[in-house]
Design an enzyme around this catalytic site. Structure first.
Site, PDB file in Angstrom:
ATOM      1  N   THR A 138     -11.992  -8.899   4.286  1.00 59.07           N
ATOM      2  CA  THR A 138     -11.343  -7.621   4.514  1.00 59.07           C
ATOM      3  C   THR A 138     -12.244  -6.778   5.413  1.00 59.07           C
ATOM      4  O   THR A 138     -13.395  -7.141   5.695  1.00 59.07           O
ATOM      5  CB  THR A 138     -11.120  -6.851   3.198  1.00 59.07           C
ATOM      6  N   ASP A 198     -17.408  -5.110  -4.005  1.00 59.66           N
ATOM      7  CA  ASP A 198     -18.848  -4.958  -3.812  1.00 59.66           C
ATOM      8  C   ASP A 198     -19.444  -4.131  -4.943  1.00 59.66           C
ATOM      9  O   ASP A 198     -20.664  -3.953  -5.009  1.00 59.66           O
ATOM     10  CB  ASP A 198     -19.134  -4.253  -2.482  1.00 59.66           C
ATOM     11  N   ASP A 214       4.209   2.193  -4.142  1.00 58.69           N
ATOM     12  CA  ASP A 214       3.158   2.356  -5.137  1.00 58.69           C
ATOM     13  C   ASP A 214       2.932   1.029  -5.851  1.00 58.69           C
ATOM     14  O   ASP A 214       3.848   0.489  -6.477  1.00 58.69           O
ATOM     15  CB  ASP A 214       3.566   3.440  -6.129  1.00 58.69           C
ATOM     16  N   ASP A 221       0.851  -1.188   0.000  1.00 61.33           N
ATOM     17  CA  ASP A 221       0.000   0.000   0.000  1.00 61.33           C
ATOM     18  C   ASP A 221       0.888   1.240   0.000  1.00 61.33           C
ATOM     19  O   ASP A 221       1.993   1.220   0.565  1.00 61.33           O
ATOM     20  CB  ASP A 221      -0.935   0.026   1.213  1.00 61.33           C
ATOM     21  N   LYS A 223     -15.594   7.132 -13.193  1.00 58.63           N
ATOM     22  CA  LYS A 223     -15.665   8.008 -14.362  1.00 58.63           C
ATOM     23  C   LYS A 223     -14.826   7.456 -15.512  1.00 58.63           C
ATOM     24  O   LYS A 223     -13.735   6.932 -15.306  1.00 58.63           O
ATOM     25  CB  LYS A 223     -15.196   9.413 -13.991  1.00 58.63           C
ATOM     26  N   ASP A 246     -10.295   0.740  -5.562  1.00 59.09           N
ATOM     27  CA  ASP A 246     -11.020   1.956  -5.927  1.00 59.09           C
ATOM     28  C   ASP A 246     -11.666   1.748  -7.294  1.00 59.09           C
ATOM     29  O   ASP A 246     -10.975   1.410  -8.267  1.00 59.09           O
ATOM     30  CB  ASP A 246     -10.045   3.132  -5.983  1.00 59.09           C
ATOM     31  N   TYR A 299     -13.552  -3.871   4.618  1.00 58.57           N
ATOM     32  CA  TYR A 299     -14.651  -3.414   3.769  1.00 58.57           C
ATOM     33  C   TYR A 299     -15.667  -4.525   3.545  1.00 58.57           C
ATOM     34  O   TYR A 299     -16.881  -4.295   3.554  1.00 58.57           O
ATOM     35  CB  TYR A 299     -14.112  -2.950   2.414  1.00 58.57           C
ATOM     36  N   GLU A 300     -15.183  -5.711   3.322  1.00 63.26           N
ATOM     37  CA  GLU A 300     -16.063  -6.842   3.037  1.00 63.26           C
ATOM     38  C   GLU A 300     -17.033  -7.090   4.182  1.00 63.26           C
ATOM     39  O   GLU A 300     -18.232  -7.313   3.969  1.00 63.26           O
ATOM     40  CB  GLU A 300     -15.227  -8.086   2.763  1.00 63.26           C
TER      41      GLU A 300
END
Length: 218
Positions: free
Chosen positions: A191, A154, A96, A69, A122, A118, A193-194
């Site tokens: 994770t 997700d 990176d 990360d 757009k 991410d 987020y998961e």
């Protein structure tokens, strides 16, 4: 994953050079020496707070894991998880993730994990998606022949884009899950987020995509 700035994060990383590798370019091509064994190497690009990568290391001691990360605060939280897990098959990089060929030699990595990346929704930002062709070319370069990417999200739009991107790149979609948590998939390591999204009833999408055998390409 965006997290609040953490005071003292840089000092925390510096205090644990046995886990957080300060100069990864120096180890390009000899990561097995860093771990002290010849076990397979799997990496996670964008590791969040480290729950997944530390959980995988705990669950699979015969595999070496590297979490990546570019946010120092994120890596510091992942370091907390690594120390808590008390495993010796996990290393962390504060670098990176788009520059993987600077840290890994050709065919040095066995597998890549992309979790809740991410979505860059757009159209003008498509090239920033970690499953876009430019990123896949970098991944293919460091992966062994027929190496795999395991991707979870997700975001339905990003998942659909990724399936198309993998296929158009010539990869094989080995398995696809449209609702992971209501499937027969076993030993899933979540994770942060998961857990958050699945608790809200949102489906979790997952795919295992395999590159063609680059050693046989013309």
């Amino acid at each position: 994953m965006r997290v609040r700035k953490r005071n003292g994060a840089e000092e925390m990383l510096a205090a644990h050079p046995e886990i957080v590798i300060a100069e990864p370019t120096a180890h390009k091509g000899n990561w097995q020496e860093v771990f002290g064994n010849k076990q397979p190497i799997q990496i996670e690009i964008g590791m969040g707070k480290g729950r997944f990568i530390s959980g995988m290391a705990k669950q699979n001691p015969a595999i070496n894991y590297i979490g990546i990360d570019m946010q120092v605060s994120v890596v510091s939280h992942a370091l907390d998880k690594a120390l808590e897990a008390e495993v010796d098959n996990l290393r962390l990089l504060h670098v990176d993730g788009s520059a993987l060929t600077e840290y890994f030699a050709e065919s040095e990595v066995d597998q890549i994990y992309l979790n809740f990346s991410d979505p860059w929704p757009k159209k003008r930002h498509i090239k920033r998606r970690l499953t876009s062709p430019d990123f896949l070319a970098v991944d293919e370069a460091i992966l062994k022949p027929k190496g795999e990417i395991h991707f979870k999200t997700d975001n339905q739009g990003l998942f659909e884009y990724s399936l198309a991107s993998f296929s158009q790149y010539g990869m094989t979609l080995k398995q696809v899950w449209l609702d992971l948590h209501h499937s027969d998939f076993v030993n899933n390591v979540m994770t942060e987020y998961e857990e958050k999204f699945s608790a809200k009833g949102q489906p979790i999408y997952r795919v295992e995509a395999q590159f063609a055998d680059k050693s046989k390409k013309a």
